[in-house]
Design an enzyme around this catalytic site. Structure first.
Site, PDB file in Angstrom:
ATOM      1  N   HIS A  88       0.943  -1.155  -0.074  1.00 53.58           N
ATOM      2  CA  HIS A  88       0.002  -0.012   0.081  1.00 53.58           C
ATOM      3  C   HIS A  88       0.835   1.240   0.044  1.00 53.58           C
ATOM      4  O   HIS A  88       1.940   1.205   0.710  1.00 53.58           O
ATOM      5  CB  HIS A  88      -0.872  -0.039   1.193  1.00 53.58           C
ATOM      6  N   GLU A 157      -4.086   2.396  -7.423  1.00 50.61           N
ATOM      7  CA  GLU A 157      -4.494   3.382  -6.519  1.00 50.61           C
ATOM      8  C   GLU A 157      -3.501   4.692  -6.871  1.00 50.61           C
ATOM      9  O   GLU A 157      -2.516   4.841  -6.459  1.00 50.61           O
ATOM     10  CB  GLU A 157      -4.364   3.109  -5.024  1.00 50.61           C
TER      11      GLU A 157
HETATM   12  P1  PGA Z   1      -9.826   5.955   0.450  1.00 52.56           P
HETATM   13  O1  PGA Z   1      -8.376   4.897   0.438  1.00 52.56           O
HETATM   14  O2  PGA Z   1     -10.742   5.186   0.203  1.00 52.56           O
HETATM   15  O3  PGA Z   1      -9.859   6.930   1.868  1.00 52.56           O
HETATM   16  O4  PGA Z   1      -9.122   6.910  -0.698  1.00 52.56           O
HETATM   17  C1  PGA Z   1      -8.293   3.922  -0.065  1.00 52.56           C
HETATM   18  C2  PGA Z   1      -7.021   2.941   0.332  1.00 52.56           C
HETATM   19  O5  PGA Z   1      -6.084   3.532   0.835  1.00 52.56           O
HETATM   20  O6  PGA Z   1      -6.830   1.745  -0.115  1.00 52.56           O
END
Ligand code: PGA
Length: 235
Positions: A88, A157
């Site tokens: 992550h 992401e």
């Molecule tokens: P968020 O986080 O939905 O609060 O933007 C997503 C993530 O960190 O996987």
């Protein structure tokens, strides 16, 4: 096909809040969704009886031994965890996780047959082609010498969209998802599930799940009612 929804609770909620969460979530059943729930390590046991994939937020690079504070893939497996978030952006940023470390974690996960949810993403907005180049390099480094299988889930992401409320243009996401699908097909001849994360909310989730295999949700997963309402938007 079932869409994937990963709830990444990060370092949130105290025991009382978690107990309430566990109680409330047991009343829901989404037959069209493959749900993954990732609470903090200390609460994993409390979620054991649920109808979802019990997911860890991280895993050690080591198999076992004298590594104070670490939790191994086999320990996770032994309590019923079947999946783990790896790489992550918060771990890459705040804990200096390099691709070498992420690669070791992926190897541990595959070895214990935990489904790895590998997060990749660019730090800032770039042209589409440059963005894909960054992601491709990240994947090549994270996955070096790993014989991947279809347990792997890749979460795209964009870092600047995580927790910021920044909504990314859907055409942009679509372009990147298609390129990632193509990449896995060309390089590994495999259909790897690609999900999207970064400020997923009730306004954008419907469009997002049309173009990929699902979503990873941070903030919106912290409140059961809001999280379940969000999932209800997936038809
Ligand atoms: P968020 O986080 O939905 O609060 O933007 C997503 C993530 O960190 O996987």
């Amino acid at each position: 096909m079932e869409k994937i929804v990963v709830g990444n609770m990060k370092m949130n909620l105290n025991e009382e809040e978690i107990d309430e969460y566990v109680y409330k979530i047991s009343k829901y059943n989404h037959s069209n969704i493959e749900l993954f729930l990732a609470p903090s390590f200390i609460y994993l046991e409390k979620f054991k009886s649920g109808k979802f994939n019990l997911t860890a937020q991280d895993v050690s690079i080591f198999y076992d031994g004298s590594y104070t504070g670490e939790i191994s893939a086999s320990q996770l497996k032994s309590i019923g965890v079947n999946s783990v978030i790896i790489g992550h952006s918060e771990r890459r940023k705040f804990f200096n996780e390099t691709s070498t470390i992420i690669n070791e974690k992926l190897k541990q996960a595959f070895f214990q047959k935990l489904k790895p949810i590998l997060c990749i993403g660019e730090d800032e907005i770039n042209s589409l082609e440059d963005t894909f180049k960054i992601l491709k390099l990240e994947l090549e480094n994270d996955l070096v010498n790993i014989d991947i299988n279809e347990d792997l889930i890749v979460a795209y992401e964009p870092v600047y969209a995580i927790g910021t409320g920044t909504v990314i243009d859907i055409e942009r996401i679509k372009f990147i998802i298609n390129k990632l699908n193509q990449y896995f097909y060309d390089k590994y001849e495999k259909n790897i599930k690609i999900i999207y994360g970064g400020s997923v909310n009730e306004k954008n989730i419907e469009d997002i799940v049309k173009i990929c295999d699902g979503v990873i949700v941070g903030k919106m997963s912290l409140n059961v009612e809001k999280f379940m309402n969000l999932i209800d938007k997936i038809k």
